[in-house]
Write a protein that holds these residues in place. Structure first.
Motif, PDB file in Angstrom:
ATOM      1  N   TRP A 195       0.826  -1.208   0.000  1.00  0.00           N
ATOM      2  CA  TRP A 195       0.000   0.000   0.000  1.00  0.00           C
ATOM      3  C   TRP A 195       0.861   1.259   0.000  1.00  0.00           C
ATOM      4  O   TRP A 195       1.950   1.274   0.557  1.00  0.00           O
ATOM      5  N   GLU A 196       0.325   2.331  -0.569  1.00  0.00           N
ATOM      6  CA  GLU A 196       0.819   3.686  -0.345  1.00  0.00           C
ATOM      7  C   GLU A 196      -0.383   4.538  -0.005  1.00  0.00           C
ATOM      8  O   GLU A 196      -1.483   4.332  -0.540  1.00  0.00           O
ATOM      9  N   PHE A 197      -0.178   5.485   0.899  1.00  0.00           N
ATOM     10  CA  PHE A 197      -1.259   6.335   1.389  1.00  0.00           C
ATOM     11  C   PHE A 197      -0.824   7.790   1.338  1.00  0.00           C
ATOM     12  O   PHE A 197       0.358   8.105   1.483  1.00  0.00           O
ATOM     13  N   GLU A 198      -1.797   8.675   1.151  1.00  0.00           N
ATOM     14  CA  GLU A 198      -1.566  10.119   1.191  1.00  0.00           C
ATOM     15  C   GLU A 198      -2.594  10.747   2.117  1.00  0.00           C
ATOM     16  O   GLU A 198      -3.763  10.363   2.094  1.00  0.00           O
ATOM     17  N   ARG A 199      -2.132  11.716   2.899  1.00  0.00           N
ATOM     18  CA  ARG A 199      -3.055  12.475   3.739  1.00  0.00           C
ATOM     19  C   ARG A 199      -3.425  13.758   3.004  1.00  0.00           C
ATOM     20  O   ARG A 199      -2.562  14.493   2.547  1.00  0.00           O
ATOM     21  N   GLY A 200      -4.719  14.012   2.870  1.00  0.00           N
ATOM     22  CA  GLY A 200      -5.201  15.221   2.221  1.00  0.00           C
ATOM     23  C   GLY A 200      -6.304  15.848   3.041  1.00  0.00           C
ATOM     24  O   GLY A 200      -6.482  15.534   4.222  1.00  0.00           O
ATOM     25  N   ALA A 201      -7.085  16.705   2.403  1.00  0.00           N
ATOM     26  CA  ALA A 201      -8.164  17.413   3.094  1.00  0.00           C
ATOM     27  C   ALA A 201      -9.206  16.448   3.671  1.00  0.00           C
ATOM     28  O   ALA A 201      -9.838  16.750   4.678  1.00  0.00           O
ATOM     29  N   GLN A 202      -9.377  15.287   3.044  1.00  0.00           N
ATOM     30  CA  GLN A 202     -10.355  14.296   3.505  1.00  0.00           C
ATOM     31  C   GLN A 202      -9.733  13.248   4.431  1.00  0.00           C
ATOM     32  O   GLN A 202     -10.367  12.245   4.737  1.00  0.00           O
ATOM     33  N   GLY A 203      -8.499  13.459   4.859  1.00  0.00           N
ATOM     34  CA  GLY A 203      -7.820  12.479   5.703  1.00  0.00           C
ATOM     35  C   GLY A 203      -6.973  11.540   4.867  1.00  0.00           C
ATOM     36  O   GLY A 203      -6.630  11.827   3.727  1.00  0.00           O
ATOM     37  N   TRP A 204      -6.633  10.406   5.434  1.00  0.00           N
ATOM     38  CA  TRP A 204      -5.803   9.426   4.739  1.00  0.00           C
ATOM     39  C   TRP A 204      -6.601   8.704   3.663  1.00  0.00           C
ATOM     40  O   TRP A 204      -7.758   8.345   3.866  1.00  0.00           O
ATOM     41  N   ARG A 205      -5.972   8.527   2.487  1.00  0.00           N
ATOM     42  CA  ARG A 205      -6.563   7.797   1.372  1.00  0.00           C
ATOM     43  C   ARG A 205      -5.488   6.902   0.759  1.00  0.00           C
ATOM     44  O   ARG A 205      -4.293   7.167   0.859  1.00  0.00           O
ATOM     45  N   ILE A 206      -5.915   5.852   0.077  1.00  0.00           N
ATOM     46  CA  ILE A 206      -5.011   4.929  -0.602  1.00  0.00           C
ATOM     47  C   ILE A 206      -4.610   5.542  -1.940  1.00  0.00           C
ATOM     48  O   ILE A 206      -5.474   5.867  -2.755  1.00  0.00           O
ATOM     49  N   SER A 207      -3.304   5.685  -2.177  1.00  0.00           N
ATOM     50  CA  SER A 207      -2.829   6.258  -3.437  1.00  0.00           C
ATOM     51  C   SER A 207      -2.256   5.184  -4.370  1.00  0.00           C
ATOM     52  O   SER A 207      -2.156   5.404  -5.576  1.00  0.00           O
ATOM     53  N   ARG A 208      -1.874   4.064  -3.809  1.00  0.00           N
ATOM     54  CA  ARG A 208      -1.378   2.955  -4.618  1.00  0.00           C
ATOM     55  C   ARG A 208      -1.694   1.648  -3.898  1.00  0.00           C
ATOM     56  O   ARG A 208      -1.568   1.554  -2.687  1.00  0.00           O
ATOM     57  N   LEU A 209      -2.082   0.660  -4.686  1.00  0.00           N
ATOM     58  CA  LEU A 209      -2.391  -0.663  -4.160  1.00  0.00           C
ATOM     59  C   LEU A 209      -1.816  -1.675  -5.137  1.00  0.00           C
ATOM     60  O   LEU A 209      -2.113  -1.632  -6.332  1.00  0.00           O
ATOM     61  N   ASP A 210      -0.954  -2.550  -4.650  1.00  0.00           N
ATOM     62  CA  ASP A 210      -0.433  -3.662  -5.442  1.00  0.00           C
ATOM     63  C   ASP A 210      -0.821  -4.947  -4.729  1.00  0.00           C
ATOM     64  O   ASP A 210      -0.503  -5.128  -3.553  1.00  0.00           O
ATOM     65  N   LEU A 211      -1.489  -5.826  -5.444  1.00  0.00           N
ATOM     66  CA  LEU A 211      -1.956  -7.089  -4.888  1.00  0.00           C
ATOM     67  C   LEU A 211      -1.112  -8.226  -5.448  1.00  0.00           C
ATOM     68  O   LEU A 211      -0.929  -8.334  -6.664  1.00  0.00           O
ATOM     69  N   ASP A 212      -0.599  -9.057  -4.555  1.00  0.00           N
ATOM     70  CA  ASP A 212       0.172 -10.233  -4.953  1.00  0.00           C
ATOM     71  C   ASP A 212      -0.558 -11.461  -4.418  1.00  0.00           C
ATOM     72  O   ASP A 212      -0.615 -11.673  -3.202  1.00  0.00           O
ATOM     73  N   VAL A 213      -1.134 -12.236  -5.313  1.00  0.00           N
ATOM     74  CA  VAL A 213      -1.832 -13.462  -4.921  1.00  0.00           C
ATOM     75  C   VAL A 213      -0.803 -14.586  -4.913  1.00  0.00           C
ATOM     76  O   VAL A 213      -0.183 -14.860  -5.938  1.00  0.00           O
ATOM     77  N   THR A 214      -0.637 -15.229  -3.749  1.00  0.00           N
ATOM     78  CA  THR A 214       0.373 -16.288  -3.637  1.00  0.00           C
ATOM     79  C   THR A 214      -0.235 -17.682  -3.552  1.00  0.00           C
ATOM     80  O   THR A 214       0.476 -18.660  -3.697  1.00  0.00           O
ATOM     81  N   TRP A 215      -1.537 -17.763  -3.293  1.00  0.00           N
ATOM     82  CA  TRP A 215      -2.186 -19.071  -3.270  1.00  0.00           C
ATOM     83  C   TRP A 215      -3.681 -18.929  -3.535  1.00  0.00           C
ATOM     84  O   TRP A 215      -4.263 -17.883  -3.300  1.00  0.00           O
ATOM     85  N   THR A 216      -4.266 -19.998  -4.059  1.00  0.00           N
ATOM     86  CA  THR A 216      -5.712 -20.074  -4.273  1.00  0.00           C
ATOM     87  C   THR A 216      -6.167 -21.498  -3.947  1.00  0.00           C
ATOM     88  O   THR A 216      -5.370 -22.438  -3.993  1.00  0.00           O
ATOM     89  N   THR A 217      -7.429 -21.623  -3.654  1.00  0.00           N
ATOM     90  CA  THR A 217      -8.026 -22.938  -3.443  1.00  0.00           C
ATOM     91  C   THR A 217      -9.499 -22.866  -3.829  1.00  0.00           C
ATOM     92  O   THR A 217     -10.107 -21.804  -3.747  1.00  0.00           O
ATOM     93  N   GLY A 218     -10.037 -23.968  -4.264  1.00  0.00           N
ATOM     94  CA  GLY A 218     -11.430 -23.985  -4.701  1.00  0.00           C
ATOM     95  C   GLY A 218     -11.537 -23.684  -6.186  1.00  0.00           C
ATOM     96  O   GLY A 218     -10.543 -23.526  -6.884  1.00  0.00           O
ATOM     97  N   ASP A 219     -12.751 -23.610  -6.650  1.00  0.00           N
ATOM     98  CA  ASP A 219     -13.009 -23.361  -8.066  1.00  0.00           C
ATOM     99  C   ASP A 219     -13.424 -21.935  -8.290  1.00  0.00           C
ATOM    100  O   ASP A 219     -14.468 -21.497  -7.797  1.00  0.00           O
TER     101      ASP A 219
END
Length: 152
Positions: free
Chosen positions: A121-145
């Motif tokens: 994650w990366e976050f920035e604080r602005g007039a509305q408070g903290w918000r997410i500025s970047r999100l990188d998702l790494d899936v390392t496992w799955t199960t099921g269909d």
């Protein structure tokens, strides 16, 4: 009576980390409740999201993008663990592990697709408070269909 010293910078750091954790919890809650307008409000205007199965930049179209990505699942549950946050002024970085359980129908909750991995994650604080500025998702496992094919 001993004097108590409060380190205002350390206190602010703790408050910032708490606000960011609450932001992450809202992110997951809004996804699981299918409240995609509220989910999109968790992000900055210039957000960059990268996932193994899709990417998105900016606020424009973000709500619809999130809704379309999860519309195949009637029920989802996102859980976080090992949340790490480093605050540096109005910018923060973080990492967390996740487990997401997804099912296509409440009528048969025994059939589900699960995945786990980590968010960066990366976050920035602005007039509305903290918000997410970047999100990188790494899936390392799955199960099921994964009947949707979204997991790749």
């Amino acid at each position: 009576m001993p004097q108590t010293f409060i380190d205002i910078h350390r206190l602010q750091n703790l408050l910032d980390k708490d606000e960011i954790r609450e932001l992450l919890f809202r992110y997951a809650e809004y996804v699981d409740r299918k409240q995609f307008a509220d989910w999109a409000a968790c992000f900055t205007e210039d957000v960059r999201i990268t996932m193994p199965f899709a990417s998105h930049e900016g606020q424009e179209g973000l709500e619809e993008w999130g809704r379309n990505g999860l519309s195949h699942y009637e029920v989802t549950e996102h859980l976080y663990g090992n949340i790490q946050i480093v605050v540096n002024g109005d910018h923060a970085t973080g990492r967390s592990n996740f487990w997401a359980a997804c099912t296509n129908s409440r009528a048969d909750l025994t059939r589900h697709f699960d995945e786990g991995g980590s968010y960066t994650w990366e976050f920035e604080r602005g007039a509305q408070g903290w918000r997410i500025s970047r999100l990188d998702l790494d899936v390392t496992w799955t199960t099921g269909d994964d009947e949707t094919g979204l997991s790749g």
